[in-house]
Design a protein around this motif. Sequence first.
Motif, mmCIF file in Angstrom:
data_model
loop_
_atom_site.group_PDB
_atom_site.id
_atom_site.type_symbol
_atom_site.label_atom_id
_atom_site.label_comp_id
_atom_site.label_asym_id
_atom_site.label_seq_id
_atom_site.Cartn_x
_atom_site.Cartn_y
_atom_site.Cartn_z
ATOM 1 N N GLY A 1 0.848 -1.193 0.137
ATOM 2 C CA GLY A 1 0.000 0.029 0.115
ATOM 3 C C GLY A 1 0.736 1.305 0.214
ATOM 4 O O GLY A 1 2.336 1.126 -0.284
ATOM 5 N N THR A 2 0.351 2.296 0.429
ATOM 6 C CA THR A 2 1.057 3.602 0.245
ATOM 7 C C THR A 2 1.802 3.805 1.541
ATOM 8 O O THR A 2 1.754 3.133 2.701
ATOM 9 N N GLY A 3 2.566 4.567 1.644
ATOM 10 C CA GLY A 3 3.714 4.955 2.609
ATOM 11 C C GLY A 3 4.992 4.242 2.457
ATOM 12 O O GLY A 3 5.219 3.814 1.510
ATOM 13 N N ALA A 4 6.042 4.614 3.531
ATOM 14 C CA ALA A 4 7.450 3.983 3.343
ATOM 15 C C ALA A 4 7.514 2.588 3.874
ATOM 16 O O ALA A 4 8.701 2.207 3.732
ATOM 17 N N LEU A 5 6.180 1.875 4.223
ATOM 18 C CA LEU A 5 6.546 0.517 4.838
ATOM 19 C C LEU A 5 7.306 -0.320 3.956
ATOM 20 O O LEU A 5 8.101 -1.432 4.055
ATOM 21 N N PRO A 6 6.649 -0.597 2.572
ATOM 22 C CA PRO A 6 7.043 -1.469 1.517
ATOM 23 C C PRO A 6 8.576 -1.401 1.297
ATOM 24 O O PRO A 6 9.468 -1.986 1.210
ATOM 25 N N ALA A 7 9.140 0.047 1.175
ATOM 26 C CA ALA A 7 10.500 0.343 0.902
ATOM 27 C C ALA A 7 11.318 -0.146 2.194
ATOM 28 O O ALA A 7 12.490 -0.629 2.168
ATOM 29 N N ALA B 1 -4.358 -1.667 -8.350
ATOM 30 C CA ALA B 1 -4.598 -0.197 -9.142
ATOM 31 C C ALA B 1 -5.114 0.996 -8.069
ATOM 32 O O ALA B 1 -6.041 0.651 -7.432
ATOM 33 N N GLY B 2 -4.546 2.175 -8.446
ATOM 34 C CA GLY B 2 -4.963 3.366 -7.834
ATOM 35 C C GLY B 2 -4.253 3.391 -6.447
ATOM 36 O O GLY B 2 -4.422 4.440 -5.749
ATOM 37 N N VAL B 3 -3.477 2.462 -6.138
ATOM 38 C CA VAL B 3 -2.598 2.563 -4.595
ATOM 39 C C VAL B 3 -1.108 2.645 -5.286
ATOM 40 O O VAL B 3 -0.413 1.758 -5.356
ATOM 41 N N PRO B 4 -0.640 3.779 -5.425
ATOM 42 C CA PRO B 4 1.105 3.863 -5.679
ATOM 43 C C PRO B 4 1.865 3.437 -4.673
ATOM 44 O O PRO B 4 1.592 3.924 -3.540
ATOM 45 N N VAL B 5 2.803 2.793 -5.060
ATOM 46 C CA VAL B 5 3.724 2.157 -4.093
ATOM 47 C C VAL B 5 5.017 2.952 -4.005
ATOM 48 O O VAL B 5 5.664 2.951 -5.071
ATOM 49 N N GLU B 6 5.534 3.447 -2.813
ATOM 50 C CA GLU B 6 6.923 3.931 -2.883
ATOM 51 C C GLU B 6 7.808 2.694 -2.692
ATOM 52 O O GLU B 6 8.036 2.237 -1.453
ATOM 53 N N ALA B 7 8.498 2.456 -3.642
ATOM 54 C CA ALA B 7 9.660 1.478 -3.836
ATOM 55 C C ALA B 7 10.644 1.608 -4.726
ATOM 56 O O ALA B 7 10.390 2.550 -5.513
ATOM 57 N N GLU C 1 13.662 1.888 -7.295
ATOM 58 C CA GLU C 1 13.535 1.948 -8.806
ATOM 59 C C GLU C 1 14.177 0.482 -9.016
ATOM 60 O O GLU C 1 15.057 0.113 -8.567
ATOM 61 N N GLY C 2 13.476 -0.077 -9.900
ATOM 62 C CA GLY C 2 14.257 -1.655 -10.393
ATOM 63 C C GLY C 2 13.517 -2.663 -9.562
ATOM 64 O O GLY C 2 13.795 -3.973 -10.019
ATOM 65 N N CYS C 3 12.923 -2.488 -8.757
ATOM 66 C CA CYS C 3 12.084 -3.585 -7.986
ATOM 67 C C CYS C 3 11.188 -4.313 -8.883
ATOM 68 O O CYS C 3 10.430 -3.798 -9.647
ATOM 69 N N ALA C 4 11.084 -5.644 -8.485
ATOM 70 C CA ALA C 4 10.181 -6.234 -9.290
ATOM 71 C C ALA C 4 8.778 -5.977 -8.785
ATOM 72 O O ALA C 4 8.406 -6.163 -7.723
ATOM 73 N N ARG C 5 7.671 -5.723 -9.825
ATOM 74 C CA ARG C 5 6.357 -5.461 -9.307
ATOM 75 C C ARG C 5 5.598 -5.832 -10.423
ATOM 76 O O ARG C 5 5.779 -5.802 -11.765
ATOM 77 N N ILE C 6 4.081 -6.053 -10.036
ATOM 78 C CA ILE C 6 3.133 -6.301 -10.722
ATOM 79 C C ILE C 6 1.937 -5.704 -10.398
ATOM 80 O O ILE C 6 1.712 -5.137 -9.104
ATOM 81 N N GLY C 7 1.034 -5.346 -11.235
ATOM 82 C CA GLY C 7 -0.277 -4.617 -10.902
ATOM 83 C C GLY C 7 -1.141 -5.567 -10.699
ATOM 84 O O GLY C 7 -1.384 -6.724 -11.466
ATOM 85 N N TYR C 8 -2.387 -5.360 -10.013
ATOM 86 C CA TYR C 8 -3.691 -6.136 -10.106
ATOM 87 C C TYR C 8 -4.859 -5.100 -9.672
ATOM 88 O O TYR C 8 -4.630 -4.020 -9.287
ATOM 89 N N MET D 1 -3.834 1.135 2.945
ATOM 90 C CA MET D 1 -4.563 0.863 1.674
ATOM 91 C C MET D 1 -5.995 1.222 2.094
ATOM 92 O O MET D 1 -6.666 0.427 2.831
ATOM 93 N N ALA D 2 -6.767 2.008 1.220
ATOM 94 C CA ALA D 2 -8.110 2.710 1.566
ATOM 95 C C ALA D 2 -8.917 1.531 0.725
ATOM 96 O O ALA D 2 -8.246 0.687 -0.135
ATOM 97 N N ARG D 3 -10.182 1.592 1.169
ATOM 98 C CA ARG D 3 -11.087 0.558 0.391
ATOM 99 C C ARG D 3 -11.275 1.055 -1.169
ATOM 100 O O ARG D 3 -11.620 2.364 -1.292
ATOM 101 N N PRO D 4 -10.994 0.081 -2.058
ATOM 102 C CA PRO D 4 -11.137 0.589 -3.015
ATOM 103 C C PRO D 4 -12.778 0.505 -3.660
ATOM 104 O O PRO D 4 -13.536 -0.132 -3.143
ATOM 105 N N GLU D 5 -13.020 1.189 -4.717
ATOM 106 C CA GLU D 5 -14.278 0.959 -5.471
ATOM 107 C C GLU D 5 -14.281 -0.286 -6.212
ATOM 108 O O GLU D 5 -13.459 -0.431 -7.142
ATOM 109 N N ILE D 6 -15.308 -0.846 -5.987
ATOM 110 C CA ILE D 6 -15.350 -2.228 -6.861
ATOM 111 C C ILE D 6 -16.394 -2.260 -7.783
ATOM 112 O O ILE D 6 -17.492 -1.676 -7.744
ATOM 113 N N ASP D 7 -15.714 -2.750 -9.197
ATOM 114 C CA ASP D 7 -16.669 -2.705 -10.230
ATOM 115 C C ASP D 7 -17.245 -3.931 -10.454
ATOM 116 O O ASP D 7 -16.329 -4.901 -10.941
#
Length: 261
Positions: free
Chosen positions: A7-13, A28-34, A36-43, A69-75
């Motif tokens: 989620g957001t914030g400095a914890l992932p780093a 999607a919609g939750v930018p992660v501070e990580a 550069e070059g780390c392996a990442r995938i979106g979902y 991570m805030a509750r996302p809007e679900i489609d």
Amino acid sequence: MLALLAGTGALPAAILAHRPEALVCEMAGVPVEAPEGCARIGYRIETLGTLLSDLRARGITEICLAGAMARPEIDPAAIDAATAPLVPRLAAAMGQGDDATLRAVMMLLEEQGFALRAAHEIAPELLPEAGPLGATAFPDRLEPDAIRAAAVHRHLAAADIGQACVTRGGLCIAVEALPGTDWMLESLAGGEARGGLLYKAPKPGQDRRADLPVIGPHTVEGAARAGLSAIVIEAGGVMLLDRAATIAAADRHNIALVVRP
């Protein structure tokens, strides 16, 4: 192999500093501070079931839930076949509050064969030792406020409202709710809490593998704008991000920063 449901914030780093090979899963919609070059995938939350299948196929055996991570809007139209069977269960949990939702997600991950790893298990330095941090002494006049804050926290946390509150003069000035600690502190920037303290601790009985409360430099800056004199956190239950910068900010604003057992 480890994956971060990040989620957001400095914890992932902070976690990636210990496990740079970890796969960052970015919703999607939750930018992660990580880095550069780390392996990442979106979902998307609507394709969670497919994500879990993909993680197993990649050889992932451990998952760490890291970051806000805030509750996302679900489609509903975007829910895929692998996720559809999970929807009733997750929807029922979401209707019971954030704590119930988190427990449901954690149980689901374990049922899918993943071992859950706590952020502080990977990066133990995130949990500071008990005692004062920084140069500013805790004012004796605030001891009744610290006691009052702990009592208020027990009630709001048991009701799954939040993990923090602000007290001053024996009164509860504000409690943390869904918008979070930063929002609560900004709402006090007018001076209503000047001279008071921020108290933060995990919820009673909380599964500490996920959603432990966090403070960092932004927390101290918010406390300073609110005019607070102290920040009190529970030892072993609140993670401290960017320790040096957080302590430096507390010293700069003459805010007592205390870790209490």
